[in-house]
Scaffold this active site. Structure first.
Site, short mmCIF file in Angstrom:
data_model
loop_
_atom_site.label_atom_id
_atom_site.label_comp_id
_atom_site.label_asym_id
_atom_site.label_seq_id
_atom_site.Cartn_x
_atom_site.Cartn_y
_atom_site.Cartn_z
N GLY A 156 36.83 39.25 52.15
CA GLY A 156 36.23 38.00 52.64
C GLY A 156 37.23 37.18 53.43
NE ARG B 243 33.18 41.52 50.80
CZ ARG B 243 34.07 40.65 50.32
NH1 ARG B 243 35.22 41.07 49.87
NH2 ARG B 243 33.79 39.36 50.31
CG ASP C 266 40.83 41.65 43.17
OD1 ASP C 266 40.04 41.38 44.09
OD2 ASP C 266 40.47 41.86 42.00
CB THR D 285 40.75 35.36 48.23
OG1 THR D 285 39.53 35.01 47.56
CG2 THR D 285 41.89 35.29 47.23
CG ASP E 208 36.95 34.06 45.38
OD1 ASP E 208 36.18 33.21 45.85
OD2 ASP E 208 36.75 35.29 45.49
CG ASP F 289 40.12 35.87 42.59
OD1 ASP F 289 40.90 35.84 43.57
OD2 ASP F 289 39.13 36.63 42.53
NE ARG G 166 34.93 38.69 44.85
CZ ARG G 166 34.15 39.43 45.62
NH1 ARG G 166 33.28 40.23 45.08
NH2 ARG G 166 34.25 39.38 46.93
O1 F6P Z 1 35.96 36.52 47.67
C1 F6P Z 1 35.48 35.54 48.52
C2 F6P Z 1 33.99 35.39 48.37
O2 F6P Z 1 33.55 34.39 49.27
C3 F6P Z 1 33.50 35.09 46.96
O3 F6P Z 1 33.66 33.74 46.61
C4 F6P Z 1 32.07 35.55 47.03
O4 F6P Z 1 31.60 35.93 45.76
C5 F6P Z 1 32.14 36.74 47.95
O5 F6P Z 1 33.34 36.60 48.71
C6 F6P Z 1 30.99 36.88 48.91
O6 F6P Z 1 31.16 38.06 49.62
P1 F6P Z 1 30.33 38.49 50.92
O7 F6P Z 1 30.87 37.72 52.07
O8 F6P Z 1 30.57 39.95 51.03
O9 F6P Z 1 28.91 38.11 50.64
#
Ligand code: F6P
Length: 349
Positions: A39, A100, A131, A154, A156, A158, A200
């Site tokens: 992300g 991803r 991660d 990120t 998050d 985390d 997340r």
């Molecule tokens: O890891 C960053 C994040 O924005 C999280 O907070 C969220 O759960 C996820 O990515 C959303 O991912 P995507 O952009 O693939 O929907």
């Protein structure tokens, strides 16, 4: 002291005060690569800029890989000079694009990517991401011996091994701005507003937004809330003379904001609205704290490669640089601040 001396002595000082990652005596890299993965997060561009500029300062060339590991697998790379990263420090998203990657999860995909790096004469790779991205970097190092350094990027926050991740501060500001606006309409209509924020599996964003936004309650994945507690929160607020309430819910809380909003409405019959902030939290110009963090960590990643470090994440902790083995960033967890959680509870009286 020359600028170069100043840089290396700061890195040595930091390295002496924190646990260091694996270091080898391999010669200084002549060319390194950088990519952003997973992300996107505000501040990733500042990190890319820092990598390119710090490497140039130390006489190392940089190759930018587009679309993260997906682009590496496809060999989508080009040389980046200091002028290529001009005017990006203030921009959200990532100029290198991100993805991803599914192919990177296979050994065959990683072998193809390693082949591209070797063909380009790349001696080390800097991965800016979370991660999932660090897993990809770790396997590349394990299977193909290419030195890798992780830069925590990120929203998050985390990742174990750093107090903060690039993008976190901006995401909190963005969510807080929305909560402030929602409070206006919540107060005018005497409604309950449930606001779901990203993160997340972690509640860092939710907790900071709750405290800074003066929320009545915060629901974190790290804390259990019995079903009856949800309605009780709202009844208690009403009993204290509050006509409206803001409840912050981390997306990782079981059932998310939807479950909390449904429970409140079903158990109290009160007029309740749910707002899911979603991807808006990933956009926007990075706030200064993210730009400074990204600049420091981008430079530190280059210095780490020059010093022969590998398979580690650069981070910040106790006022200095930290170097954490990549596998620890996902094997160990970073808890939310219990002290801040207690504070949130106290101040919603
Ligand atoms: O890891 C960053 C994040 O924005 C999280 O907070 C969220 O759960 C996820 O990515 C959303 O991912 P995507 O952009 O693939 O929907």
């Amino acid at each position: 002291m020359t600028q170069t001396d100043a840089h290396s002595s700061e890195a040595q000082l930091d390295a002496a005060t924190v646990p260091s990652g694996s270091t080898s005596t391999t010669p200084k890299p002549r060319r390194i690569a950088v990519l952003t993965s997973g992300g996107d997060a505000p501040g990733m561009n500042a990190a890319i800029r820092a990598v390119v500029r710090a490497a140039t300062f130390h006489g190392v060339e940089v190759v930018g890989v587009r679309r993260g590991f997906q682009g590496l697998h496809q060999g989508d790379m080009r040389l980046l000079g200091p002028r290529d990263v001009a005017n990006i420090i203030q921009r959200g998203g990532t100029v290198l694009l991100t993805a991803r990657s599914h192919t990177w999860r296979t050994p065959e995909g990683r072998t193809l990517g390693a082949g591209h790096l070797k063909a380009w004469g790349v001696d080390g790779l800097i991965v800016i991401g979370g991660d999932g991205s660090f897993h990809g970097a770790h396997y590349l190092q394990q299977e193909h011996g290419i030195p890798v350094i992780g830069v925590p990027g990120t929203i998050d926050n985390d990742l174990y091994g750093t107090d903060h991740t690039i993008g976190y501060f901006t995401a909190v500001e963005t969510a807080l701005d929305a909560v402030d606006k929602l409070r206006d309409t919540a107060a005018s209509h005497e409604r309950i507003f449930v606001v779901e924020v990203m993160g997340r599996h972690a509640g860092h964003i939710a907790l900071d937004v709750a405290v800074a936004g003066g929320a009545e309650e915060v629901f974190l994945p790290e804390e259990e809330h019995p079903a009856e507690h949800i309605a009780q929160v709202v009844r208690d607020s009403a009993a204290k003379g509050k006509a409206s309430s803001i409840l912050i819910v981390a997306e990782g809380y079981p059932g998310g904001g939807e479950a909390v909003a449904r429970a409140v409405e079903a158990q109290t019959g009160l007029d309740t609205r749910l707002t899911i902030l979603g991807h808006i939290q990933r956009g926007g110009s990075p706030v200064s704290s993210d730009r400074v963090l990204a600049s420091r960590l981008g430079e530190a990643a280059v210095l780490a490669l020059i010093e022969g470090k590998s398979d580690i994440m650069v981070g910040r902790g106790n006022g200095g640089m930290t170097f954490t083995p990549l596998h620890e960033t996902w094997e160990k967890s970073k808890d939310v601040s219990r002290d801040l959680y207690r504070c949130a509870k106290t101040l919603s009286v």
